[in-house]
Design a protein around this motif. Structure first.
Motif, short mmCIF file in Angstrom:
data_model
loop_
_atom_site.label_atom_id
_atom_site.label_comp_id
_atom_site.label_asym_id
_atom_site.label_seq_id
_atom_site.Cartn_x
_atom_site.Cartn_y
_atom_site.Cartn_z
N LEU A 1 0.88 -1.24 0.06
CA LEU A 1 0.11 0.13 -0.01
C LEU A 1 0.84 1.41 0.06
O LEU A 1 0.29 2.28 0.17
CB LEU A 1 -0.91 0.17 1.10
CG LEU A 1 -2.03 -1.08 1.17
CD1 LEU A 1 -3.02 -1.10 2.50
CD2 LEU A 1 -3.00 -0.95 0.12
N ASP A 2 2.27 1.15 -0.05
CA ASP A 2 2.99 2.26 -0.05
C ASP A 2 2.93 3.00 -1.42
O ASP A 2 3.26 2.35 -2.43
CB ASP A 2 4.56 1.78 0.24
CG ASP A 2 5.59 3.19 0.40
OD1 ASP A 2 4.82 4.26 0.09
OD2 ASP A 2 6.52 2.82 0.86
N PRO A 3 2.48 4.09 -1.28
CA PRO A 3 2.32 5.19 -2.71
C PRO A 3 3.47 5.39 -3.24
O PRO A 3 3.65 5.78 -4.50
CB PRO A 3 1.45 6.47 -2.28
CG PRO A 3 1.87 6.44 -0.83
CD PRO A 3 2.28 5.13 -0.21
N THR A 4 4.57 5.12 -2.70
CA THR A 4 6.24 5.45 -3.40
C THR A 4 6.60 4.26 -4.02
O THR A 4 7.46 4.23 -4.87
CB THR A 4 7.15 5.77 -2.42
OG1 THR A 4 7.37 4.95 -1.49
CG2 THR A 4 6.77 7.12 -1.66
N VAL A 5 5.81 3.19 -4.03
CA VAL A 5 6.37 1.69 -4.79
C VAL A 5 5.88 2.04 -5.95
O VAL A 5 4.74 2.46 -6.39
CB VAL A 5 5.60 0.50 -4.12
CG1 VAL A 5 6.30 -0.69 -5.04
CG2 VAL A 5 6.25 0.39 -2.65
N ARG A 6 6.76 1.97 -7.15
CA ARG A 6 6.28 2.30 -8.28
C ARG A 6 5.54 1.66 -9.24
O ARG A 6 4.33 2.03 -9.59
CB ARG A 6 7.91 2.21 -9.55
CG ARG A 6 7.64 2.59 -10.70
CD ARG A 6 9.00 2.72 -11.39
NE ARG A 6 8.92 3.14 -12.67
CZ ARG A 6 9.07 2.35 -13.78
NH1 ARG A 6 8.74 0.89 -13.42
NH2 ARG A 6 8.95 2.77 -14.98
N HIS A 7 5.15 0.07 -9.04
CA HIS A 7 4.12 -0.47 -9.58
C HIS A 7 3.67 -1.57 -8.52
O HIS A 7 4.71 -2.33 -8.00
CB HIS A 7 4.70 -1.11 -10.84
CG HIS A 7 4.84 -0.26 -11.83
ND1 HIS A 7 5.71 -0.69 -13.14
CD2 HIS A 7 4.38 0.88 -12.07
CE1 HIS A 7 5.50 0.29 -14.08
NE2 HIS A 7 4.89 1.15 -13.60
N THR A 8 2.46 -1.41 -8.18
CA THR A 8 1.66 -2.47 -7.49
C THR A 8 0.37 -2.79 -7.79
O THR A 8 -0.06 -2.06 -9.04
CB THR A 8 1.52 -2.11 -6.08
OG1 THR A 8 0.52 -0.76 -5.93
CG2 THR A 8 2.64 -1.28 -5.45
N PHE A 9 -0.25 -3.77 -7.31
CA PHE A 9 -1.66 -4.01 -7.97
C PHE A 9 -2.54 -2.81 -7.71
O PHE A 9 -3.33 -2.29 -8.76
CB PHE A 9 -2.38 -4.95 -7.32
CG PHE A 9 -3.46 -5.39 -7.61
CD1 PHE A 9 -3.86 -6.12 -8.41
CD2 PHE A 9 -4.69 -4.85 -7.03
CE1 PHE A 9 -5.30 -6.53 -8.97
CE2 PHE A 9 -6.13 -5.02 -7.12
CZ PHE A 9 -6.27 -5.90 -8.12
N TRP A 10 -2.33 -1.97 -6.72
CA TRP A 10 -3.19 -0.79 -6.73
C TRP A 10 -3.04 0.36 -7.49
O TRP A 10 -3.72 0.97 -8.03
CB TRP A 10 -3.17 -0.16 -4.96
CG TRP A 10 -3.44 -1.52 -4.18
CD1 TRP A 10 -2.40 -2.09 -3.30
CD2 TRP A 10 -4.52 -2.08 -3.88
NE1 TRP A 10 -2.95 -2.95 -2.54
CE2 TRP A 10 -4.21 -3.06 -2.94
CE3 TRP A 10 -5.82 -2.03 -4.54
CZ2 TRP A 10 -5.13 -4.07 -2.54
CZ3 TRP A 10 -6.69 -2.94 -4.02
CH2 TRP A 10 -6.53 -3.91 -3.18
#
Length: 610
Positions: free
Chosen positions: A243-252
């Motif tokens: 859920l970290d918004p700084t992770v470049r690509h996630t499911f979210w």
């Protein structure tokens, strides 16, 4: 590392791979001539009789050509070259963008499209004037112009990279020559020429990509080899639920952030909506959305698989480390020359496909720019000076030519910037967020008034401009980098200068030290559009209530999305005809009181009268 002295150098190998022969040039030239011929046909033999014909195809286009035009406009050369590079460098997390595309299509078909199609608009920004006033229309149009001017140069630069890789011809030589053809057929033929060239170009895109992956897969030993090599390197990934918004690509980021981004670019954006509105009925418009999504998803998955194929081919000799590929986005053209270079004409098919994707996007943008300048700028601010048909024709074609020339000139700037896929989406989101925010306020929040809209859109543009430009500056200076998957050069059979090789799997975070970069700059680029919508709305609502919010019952129901219309007692309106502009007049409802007499009472009254 350095191979034995007898091994060929990377420069010699690169020269050997540039096998673009006469047959390839002939195929490439045939594609350009065919596009020009379509423009000549619709410009001189089946010419547009009015501005509506030129911009909207007479609103009588067919579902299939419009759907293929939408696919061609959606899948630019940025997708064809940028997506394989993304998968090669960072793994398969990006493939979950497909979920975002599906969500976008559902929201577009049932929440946005019905409103615009029922109003029979030429420019989507005409809606903003009806809902908020001329100021809103101007803001939306300006944001569109900024978005086009920053996006099209990237679209043009992409195929020029591919052409440079397979021929060695300088990027700035081929770019103006090819774009001249695009400017010609768009200027002469109008929307019908754009749509039918898009049909040809979509076929070229599908054909070129399928050709590459079929031959490339056979060369490496089949699907099993492609899968195993990518699995061992960690490129095959399950969804990241971080859920970290700084992770470049996630499911979210892929599903929610991606859906928001594509909703603006493929929903309320003039480029795409102009095609939906060229269809005669809303049912056909929805059918075109379905076909468009299926085609777009097929091409996205094809491009993602191409990235896996590139790694399976170069798994033991990374062409970026050895500089066999001069730029990251030349990986797919390099694969093409390795797999198809010995077959005369096939590399030409691929380059024609990549250029087709770019030219379709460019022609769409120039045609839409003509619509915006005519409808949103001239007719709005010079309404007392109506143009003749000839003057209208000259104005629209002048806009096409000027837009094309400006965008070609800006290719020099794009060449100095970073990854084309992220760059395109980042710069687009700078204006996409505030633009989508304005439409969202109008369609879903009846309380928002003109003052709230102005405050919200300005705040959104300023905040997103600050974040996007700050992040791009951090990337350009090297303060913010994106770690990649591991590469190897152990199997290289040619000599090259030693370069540092990424030997370990790095975390997906876009920064090494949290104190080095401002926190908002580290937010994933796929959240930019949603962030722009949130900022715009968060400012618009309180300003509207402080300055006298609208009453939902005073808002024309046709200007609200059908999703929320049922929850508000909005003012009813006729089923057909244009919605009234915000001109200061107060609308009233007329009710017909039905006659409550029974049939017997009517008969008695008739007998008495006789």
């Amino acid at each position: 590392m350095m191979e034995e002295a007898t091994a060929p150098s990377v420069h010699e190998l690169n020269q050997a791979l540039q096998l673009f022969g006469i047959a390839d040039y002939a195929v490439f030239a045939f594609m350009l001539l065919l596009c020009a011929a379509i423009g000549v046909y619709f410009g001189f033999f089946a010419g547009a009789r009015s501005a509506d014909d030129y911009l909207m195809g007479g609103r009588s286009m067919g579902v299939v050509p419009i759907s293929m035009s939408l696919i061609a406009s959606f899948i630019s050369g940025i997708t064809l070259l940028g997506t394989p590079t993304e998968i090669y460098l960072h793994g398969t997390q990006y493939t979950f963008i497909a979920i975002g595309v599906l969500l976008m299509a559902f929201v577009l078909a049932y929440a946005y499209l019905p409103v615009f199609h029922n109003l029979q608009l030429t420019s989507t920004y005409e809606y903003l004037e009806r809902r908020f006033g001329k100021e809103a229309r101007l803001i939306g149009s300006v944001l569109f112009v900024i978005g086009i001017i920053t996006w099209i140069p990237i679209v043009i630069y992409v195929p020029a990279l591919a052409f440079n890789q397979v021929t060695g011809v300088n990027v700035h030589v081929v770019t103006p020559l090819v774009c001249l053809v695009c400017i010609f057929y768009t200027c002469v033929g109008g929307l019908k020429a754009v749509v039918w060239t898009d049909v040809v170009q979509t076929v070229a895109m599908f054909g070129s990509m399928l050709l590459v992956i079929a031959k490339g897969t056979a060369d490496v030993g089949g699907l099993g080899v492609v899968w195993s090599r990518n699995w061992e390197s960690g490129r095959i990934e399950s969804p990241s639920w971080d859920l970290d918004p700084t992770v470049r690509h996630t499911f979210w980021t892929m599903s929610v952030g991606g859906a928001t981004f594509w909703l603006q670019t493929s929903g309320v954006n003039q480029n795409m909506m102009q095609r939906y509105l060229a269809l005669p009925t809303r049912g056909r418009a929805r059918a075109s959305v379905c076909i468009f999504v299926l085609g777009a998803l097929f091409l996205i998955f094809t491009c993602c698989y191409s990235g896996l194929l590139i790694y399976a081919t170069y798994y033991d000799c990374d062409p970026l480390t050895t500089k066999l590929a001069a730029a990251k986005d030349q990986l797919l053209p390099l694969l093409v020359m390795r797999t198809l270079g010995q077959w005369p004409g096939l590399p030409g098919c691929f380059v024609a496909g990549v250029f087709s994707a770019a030219l379709s996007s460019m022609s769409t943008a120039m045609n839409s720019m003509a619509a915006v300048v005519l409808e949103d700028f001239y007719k709005t601010f010079f309404a007392k000076k109506p143009l003749t048909d000839r003057q209208t024709n000259v104005l629209m074609k002048t806009v096409v030519v000027v837009t094309g020339v400006v965008c070609v000139s800006l290719v020099f700037v794009v060449e100095k910037l970073g990854s084309i896929l992220q760059l395109s989406m980042s710069l687009g989101a700078m204006t996409n967020g505030p633009a989508l925010g304005i439409f969202t306020m109008g369609l879903f929040l009846p309380w928002v008034n003109n003052k709230g809209m102005l405050a919200g859109s300005c705040a959104g543009l300023l905040v997103m401009g600050w974040i996007v430009l700050g992040a791009q500056a951090a990337i350009a200076t090297g303060d913010m980098a994106f770690p990649t998957k591991p590469f190897s050069v152990q199997g290289c059979t040619y000599s090259f200068a030693a370069h540092a090789v990424n030997a370990t799997l790095a975390p997906a975070h876009a920064y090494a030290d949290a104190s080095d970069v401002f926190p908002l700059y580290r937010v994933s680029y796929l959240w930019y559009t949603l962030l722009g919508v949130v900022v715009s709305t968060a400012v618009a609502l309180p300003v509207s209530f402080l300055t006298g919010a609208n009453r939902p019952q005073d808002v024309d129901a046709r200007l609200l999305s059908p999703v929320v219309r049922r929850f508000f007692r909005a003012r009813s309106a006729p089923a057909a005809g244009p919605a009234p502009a915000a001109n200061g007049y107060k609308s009233v409802e007329l009710h017909i009181i039905p006659n409550s007499q029974s049939a017997e009472e009517k008969e008695k009254e008739a007998m008495l009268e006789s």
